[in-house]
Design a protein around this motif. Sequence first.
Motif, PDB file in Angstrom:
ATOM      1  N   LEU A 100       2.211   2.894   2.520  1.00  0.00           N
ATOM      2  CA  LEU A 100       1.855   3.847   3.578  1.00  0.00           C
ATOM      3  C   LEU A 100       3.062   4.546   4.194  1.00  0.00           C
ATOM      4  N   ARG A 132      -6.606   3.125   1.054  1.00  0.00           N
ATOM      5  CA  ARG A 132      -5.257   2.580   0.893  1.00  0.00           C
ATOM      6  C   ARG A 132      -4.882   1.649   2.050  1.00  0.00           C
ATOM      7  N   GLY A 133      -5.318   1.996   3.253  1.00  0.00           N
ATOM      8  CA  GLY A 133      -4.968   1.211   4.424  1.00  0.00           C
ATOM      9  C   GLY A 133      -5.602  -0.163   4.477  1.00  0.00           C
ATOM     10  N   ALA A 186      -3.554   6.746   4.881  1.00  0.00           N
ATOM     11  CA  ALA A 186      -4.425   5.575   4.967  1.00  0.00           C
ATOM     12  C   ALA A 186      -5.755   5.759   4.276  1.00  0.00           C
ATOM     13  N   SER A 227       0.814  -1.218   0.000  1.00  0.00           N
ATOM     14  CA  SER A 227       0.000   0.000   0.000  1.00  0.00           C
ATOM     15  C   SER A 227       0.843   1.261   0.000  1.00  0.00           C
TER      16      SER A 227
END
Length: 227
Positions: free
Chosen positions: A140, A171-172, A147, A138
């Motif tokens: 992050l 995204r998280g 997120a 992802s």
Amino acid sequence: MSKIDSSGLEHGRRGDAVYVVLNGRQIKKALYSPTNPRTPAQQMHRAKLAFANRLSAQLAQAVNIGFARIDEKKDLVSPRNAFVRANWNNGALQWDEDKGVWELCPQHLLLAEGPRHMGDGMSVAVEGDLLRVLCLDSGLSDNYAVADDRLMVAVYMPEIQDVLVYEGRERGGCEDCPFILPEELPSGAMHIYVWFRAASFHRADGSHATVRPGQCSRSLYLGTFCR
């Protein structure tokens, strides 16, 4: 036909000349005859522009999202114009010498552009009416990833000159994102693209840049599938 005003100054065309008034002074200009050059290079350029504009119209639903904020710090440019500019020389528009036409190279096409992070660890699988996007990383930890960035998916179908756009998970939590394709979708090729889009404002901190809603990442081509 020209006209004379109350001051005796002439305005308009007479014969092979045009008369104008600038700062109270009479000016005579030679009549301009526009030309329309049709050299092979110019015709190819015009055909390329026409093809790019048609493509931007077919992809407008995706382009209006993916390029919405691309020029927020520059002169105002429409998303469709930004799309044409981004894809003009990147290999997405390729000339077929045998057919004498411009064609799309889907591997190079950009449907979104911006500062949000997009990693390479993405893949897609299509099984019947189910489309599944897998995100192995992802990103992050990246300066331009938070997120609540949203995964966006576009499915471009050139045979029907249309595109489907899906908003996926944040995204998280986007490790495995399923999407349902319409049952009535006709047979043909489907070019699939993904990108991330900022959902909310975040102030800059020690590890992340400022986030503004609507900002996107560069789109990523995931492959072409046939139904």
